[in-house]
Design a protein around this motif. Structure first.
Motif, short mmCIF file in Angstrom:
data_model
loop_
_atom_site.label_atom_id
_atom_site.label_comp_id
_atom_site.label_asym_id
_atom_site.label_seq_id
_atom_site.Cartn_x
_atom_site.Cartn_y
_atom_site.Cartn_z
N ALA A 211 -47.70 -4.90 -19.83
CA ALA A 211 -49.11 -5.12 -19.52
C ALA A 211 -49.24 -5.55 -18.06
O ALA A 211 -48.24 -5.82 -17.37
CB ALA A 211 -49.70 -6.16 -20.46
N TRP A 212 -50.48 -5.65 -17.58
CA TRP A 212 -50.75 -6.03 -16.19
C TRP A 212 -51.53 -7.33 -16.16
O TRP A 212 -52.36 -7.62 -17.03
CB TRP A 212 -51.57 -4.95 -15.48
N SER A 213 -51.32 -8.11 -15.14
CA SER A 213 -52.16 -9.28 -14.88
C SER A 213 -53.34 -8.82 -14.03
O SER A 213 -53.28 -7.76 -13.38
CB SER A 213 -51.37 -10.35 -14.13
N PRO A 214 -54.44 -9.59 -13.99
CA PRO A 214 -55.57 -9.22 -13.12
C PRO A 214 -55.15 -9.05 -11.67
O PRO A 214 -55.59 -8.11 -10.99
CB PRO A 214 -56.54 -10.39 -13.30
N GLY A 215 -54.29 -9.96 -11.19
CA GLY A 215 -53.85 -9.86 -9.79
C GLY A 215 -53.08 -8.59 -9.51
O GLY A 215 -53.19 -8.02 -8.42
N TYR A 216 -52.29 -8.13 -10.48
CA TYR A 216 -51.52 -6.91 -10.31
C TYR A 216 -52.45 -5.71 -10.16
O TYR A 216 -52.25 -4.84 -9.29
CB TYR A 216 -50.59 -6.73 -11.52
N ILE A 217 -53.46 -5.64 -11.01
CA ILE A 217 -54.44 -4.54 -10.93
C ILE A 217 -55.18 -4.61 -9.60
O ILE A 217 -55.34 -3.60 -8.90
CB ILE A 217 -55.44 -4.62 -12.10
N GLN A 218 -55.65 -5.80 -9.22
CA GLN A 218 -56.41 -5.95 -7.99
C GLN A 218 -55.60 -5.57 -6.77
O GLN A 218 -56.11 -4.94 -5.83
CB GLN A 218 -56.92 -7.38 -7.88
N GLN A 219 -54.32 -5.93 -6.76
CA GLN A 219 -53.48 -5.62 -5.61
C GLN A 219 -53.30 -4.11 -5.44
O GLN A 219 -53.43 -3.58 -4.34
CB GLN A 219 -52.12 -6.30 -5.75
N TRP A 224 -56.07 1.11 -2.29
CA TRP A 224 -56.81 2.37 -2.26
C TRP A 224 -58.26 2.18 -1.87
O TRP A 224 -59.10 3.04 -2.10
CB TRP A 224 -56.68 3.05 -3.62
N GLY A 225 -58.56 1.05 -1.25
CA GLY A 225 -59.89 0.85 -0.70
C GLY A 225 -60.86 0.10 -1.58
O GLY A 225 -62.00 -0.14 -1.18
N PHE A 226 -60.46 -0.27 -2.80
CA PHE A 226 -61.37 -1.00 -3.68
C PHE A 226 -61.47 -2.46 -3.23
O PHE A 226 -60.47 -3.07 -2.84
CB PHE A 226 -60.88 -0.95 -5.12
N VAL A 227 -62.68 -3.00 -3.29
CA VAL A 227 -62.91 -4.40 -2.96
C VAL A 227 -63.58 -5.08 -4.15
O VAL A 227 -64.15 -4.41 -5.02
CB VAL A 227 -63.81 -4.55 -1.71
N ALA A 228 -63.49 -6.40 -4.20
CA ALA A 228 -64.03 -7.15 -5.33
C ALA A 228 -65.54 -6.96 -5.44
O ALA A 228 -66.26 -6.98 -4.44
CB ALA A 228 -63.69 -8.63 -5.18
N GLY A 229 -66.01 -6.75 -6.66
CA GLY A 229 -67.44 -6.65 -6.92
C GLY A 229 -68.01 -8.02 -7.25
O GLY A 229 -67.32 -9.04 -7.26
N GLY A 233 -63.87 -9.05 -12.84
CA GLY A 233 -63.24 -7.91 -13.48
C GLY A 233 -63.75 -6.57 -12.98
O GLY A 233 -63.43 -5.54 -13.57
N ARG A 234 -64.50 -6.57 -11.89
CA ARG A 234 -65.03 -5.31 -11.36
C ARG A 234 -64.71 -5.20 -9.88
O ARG A 234 -64.83 -6.16 -9.13
CB ARG A 234 -66.54 -5.22 -11.54
N MET A 235 -64.26 -4.00 -9.47
CA MET A 235 -64.02 -3.69 -8.07
C MET A 235 -64.75 -2.40 -7.75
O MET A 235 -65.04 -1.59 -8.65
CB MET A 235 -62.52 -3.54 -7.80
N VAL A 236 -65.07 -2.19 -6.48
CA VAL A 236 -65.82 -1.00 -6.09
C VAL A 236 -65.21 -0.36 -4.85
O VAL A 236 -64.62 -1.04 -4.01
CB VAL A 236 -67.30 -1.33 -5.82
N LEU A 237 -65.39 0.94 -4.77
CA LEU A 237 -65.09 1.69 -3.54
C LEU A 237 -66.43 1.88 -2.85
O LEU A 237 -67.28 2.63 -3.32
CB LEU A 237 -64.44 3.02 -3.87
#
Length: 348
Positions: A211-219, A224-229, A233-237
């Motif tokens: 499984a993944w931790s939130p930090g692993y997904i965010q990193q 790929w250009g996604f930033v925190a929304g 639990g949401r990120m956006v391009l």
């Protein structure tokens, strides 16, 4: 102590050590993957503008710099006869912007539809939301014909008439309303078209091993250009114009993102989404969605699935891409091109 007892004690000790080591190994295997603290965020592919797989790593601060210089929309999109009921309001004498603002209703909605009043500016000669300090010789009130909630109905039209009439009375104006049955029918037809040409695509990336931790997904997403929304639990391009809807969004369990110790949260899937009518065709959003899903899936040991958990093949994705081109063509022909102000309002 006899030799037999010694042997049994030794075997028992070794067994206990084996159990402890096995449990430790299992725990390590099941622990969510963590972000690498020594790995700087990079952007090898999905940049703010166009994807470029050959691009080299960039410092993560480039995202903040890019957002700081993004252009901003000039103003709120004006009322449009294509998607709005519009009632002209004539006045005998010029009305100040201050008086118009004071006469506006407390809410800017009629039922589930946006309501707006615009004045014809003496300064620019264009329709605009009333501004203090300016003067207007003509006004118009409008209500949207349809949105994702449904078409304008008779009750909403009647509420629109009441609100527009109250505004007109306050500024000594005379409104002229179109026929209710014709406008309601127009709203139903527009809603039918919108229902047949709406598309909100989502791919789910499911973990195939750990499984993944939130930090692993965010990193990984940040590379790929996604930033925190705004929502946990949401990120956006981000879109190339600040304030417009994002090109893509990424979401995972918000409860995991808000946990006291997110590093201990185990996440086995996240979703990449595209709201097709909200994003201009020339952003190539589906190609970017597809590439993001492919690369993130490969890097994170995940598989691309649909909402039902079925793995998506290249043939499936090619078929979706072909269907989207037809949808874009239909929106263009109806003058509701994806990403246009009219499309963003209709498909909201």
């Amino acid at each position: 102590m006899s030799s037999l007892q010694n042997s049994l004690a030794l075997v028992g000790g070794l067994t206990l050590v084996g159990v402890v080591l096995y449990n430790f190994w299992i725990a390590r295997q099941n622990a969510p993957r963590q972000a690498d603290p020594d790995s700087a965020a990079q952007d090898p592919g999905l940049q703010i503008h166009e994807p470029d797989p050959s691009a080299g790593p960039k410092d993560p601060s480039f995202l903040d710099d890019a957002l700081d210089v993004l252009p901003v929309p000039d103003k709120k999109p004006p009322l449009d006869a294509l998607i709005d009921v519009i009632a002209p309001i004539e006045v005998d004498a010029a009305v100040s912007g201050d008086a118009a603002l004071a006469a506006l209703p407390a809410t800017r909605r009629v039922g589930t539809k946006p309501f707006a009043v615009e004045g014809l500016s003496d300064t620019s000669g264009e329709w605009e939301t009333p501004v203090a300090g300016r003067r207007y010789h003509s006004f118009q009130a409008g209500v949207q014909l349809a949105n994702r909630v449904g078409p304008l109905n008779e009750i909403e039209f009647s509420e629109f008439v009441i609100k527009a009439q109250a505004f007109a009375d306050a500024i000594n104006g005379a409104p002229e309303f179109p026929d209710m049955l014709e406008e309601v029918a127009r709203g139903r037809e527009l809603d039918q078209f919108a229902s047949e040409h709406d598309a909100q695509l989502s791919f789910t990336i499911c973990a195939t091993s750990s499984a993944w931790s939130p930090g692993y997904i965010q990193q990984h997403a940040a590379r790929w250009g996604f930033v925190a929304g705004v929502i946990p639990g949401r990120m956006v391009l981000a879109a190339p114009v600040q304030g417009l809807p994002p090109i893509l969004s990424l979401s995972f369990d918000s409860q995991a993102a808000m946990a006291d110790d997110p590093a201990l949260s185990a996440i086995r899937e996240f979703t990449l989404s595209l709201d097709v009518p909200q994003v201009p065709r020339d952003e190539h959003a589906f190609a970017r969605l597809r590439e993001a899903a492919r690369i993130l899936g490969n890097e994170m040991d995940g598989v691309i699935t649909d909402g039902a958990g079925h793995a998506l093949t290249d043939d499936d994705l090619n078929a979706i891409a072909a269907d989207l081109e037809q949808l874009y063509d239909a929106l263009d022909q109806r003058e509701l091109s994806a990403g246009s102000p009219q499309a963003r309002r209709l498909f909201s």
